[in-house]
Design a protein around this motif. Structure first.
Motif, short mmCIF file in Angstrom:
data_model
loop_
_atom_site.label_atom_id
_atom_site.label_comp_id
_atom_site.label_asym_id
_atom_site.label_seq_id
_atom_site.Cartn_x
_atom_site.Cartn_y
_atom_site.Cartn_z
N ARG A 126 0.73 -1.01 -0.09
CA ARG A 126 -0.03 0.19 0.03
C ARG A 126 0.94 0.98 0.16
O ARG A 126 0.59 2.11 0.73
N VAL A 127 1.84 1.30 -0.45
CA VAL A 127 2.78 2.44 -1.35
C VAL A 127 2.66 3.30 -1.45
O VAL A 127 2.54 3.40 -3.53
N HIS A 128 0.83 3.76 -1.71
CA HIS A 128 0.87 4.61 -2.77
C HIS A 128 1.36 5.69 -3.26
O HIS A 128 1.74 6.45 -2.33
N GLY A 129 1.19 6.26 -4.87
CA GLY A 129 1.63 7.57 -5.48
C GLY A 129 0.60 8.19 -5.59
O GLY A 129 -0.53 7.66 -5.35
N ARG A 130 0.08 9.19 -6.41
CA ARG A 130 -0.72 10.26 -6.80
C ARG A 130 -0.78 10.75 -7.86
O ARG A 130 -0.17 10.47 -8.71
N TYR A 131 -2.15 10.76 -8.02
CA TYR A 131 -2.50 10.98 -10.16
C TYR A 131 -3.47 12.17 -10.03
O TYR A 131 -4.30 11.75 -9.59
#
Length: 268
Positions: A126-131
């Motif tokens: 769950r190491v999410h980024g962003r868009y």
């Protein structure tokens, strides 16, 4: 439950750098049972050269570990959690022997210390980024998170398992390699943890443990090497200030948990 003698004889007492290795020069220092003053073990006394061996190992496998699928990293952490839980009584007894905590308190620490590995085994995926749209309305902003790189953790004597697992867990989950310098009073718990991590499938070099009676001399070359990218420390405010100063050379990311010297009264 194993006896104290059986337990102590099963603990690695060398440095852990891709497995057990002797310190340069073969020197050791004693670990005492604070309740009796008895020497319960002699562990390897790392030199600055040994610290660099650990960093060499961490840097060599950093790219490989970062490229390891997050699910696989999480499964290794979960396996270590299960191994700690299965050997909870041994960890509790070992902590009591080397730092004097009452056995019920040691058992509590094992429970919550192991939880860091379970928690971060689940967070690894769950190491999410962003868009998102750019504020000006033209184009998109993409935020992609990557492992920061080799980390150094310096842990205190009073929580020899939990202060290690709460630093190691997130680092390994994120894809970072880790070098741990445990307190000289309580090195055995961390050495046992390193042994369990290896048995659970953690690749050699991803986690190293350097035990030493000369902390400042051993950690200084690590902090001056630009391959090290993060420092995390739990301990006194004066030492924390010095470490932050030393870390400025490489603009290391730092996480500091400092202070905690509260007054108290001891009665008969």
């Amino acid at each position: 439950m194993v006896s104290e003698t059986e337990l102590l004889s099963s603990i690695p007492t060398q440095l852990w750098i891709g497995g057990p290795v002797d310190a340069t020069g073969g020197t050791t220092f004693p670990v005492h049972n604070p309740a009796t003053g008895e020497v319960i073990a002699q562990v390897a006394d790392a030199t600055p050269e040994d610290a660099m061996r650990a960093l060499d190992a961490a840097a060599a496998v950093q790219a490989q570990w970062a490229a390891t699928p997050a699910r696989q990293r999480g499964e290794i952490l979960r396996a270590v959690f299960e191994a700690i839980t299965a050997r909870a009584e041994e960890f509790a007894l070992l902590m009591t022997l080397e730092m004097g905590k009452a056995l019920p308190e040691s058992r509590n620490e094992v429970r919550y210390g192991a939880e860091f590995f379970r928690w971060f085994s689940e967070e690894a995926v769950r190491v999410h980024g962003r868009y998102q749209p750019a504020p000006g309305g033209v184009g998109r902003i993409l935020v992609h998170k990557q492992p920061v790189g080799p980390c150094l953790a310096i842990t205190p004597w009073n929580f020899p398992l939990a202060m290690g697992t709460r630093k190691i867990g997130p680092a390994l989950a994120a894809g970072c390699t880790m070098i741990v310098k445990p307190a000289g009073e309580t090195p055995l718990t961390m050495l046992l943890l390193a042994q369990l991590c290896s048995a659970a499938g953690l690749p050699d070099g991803v986690l190293s443990v350097i035990t030493t009676s000369r902390s400042s001399a051993v950690t200084a070359p690590l902090l001056n090497d630009l391959r090290l990218r993060k420092l995390t420390f739990t301990g006194s405010t004066p030492v924390g200030k010095k470490l932050v100063e030393q870390s400025a050379h490489g603009l290391l990311r730092t996480s500091m948990e400092l202070g905690g010297n509260a007054p108290f009264v001891v009665f008969d």
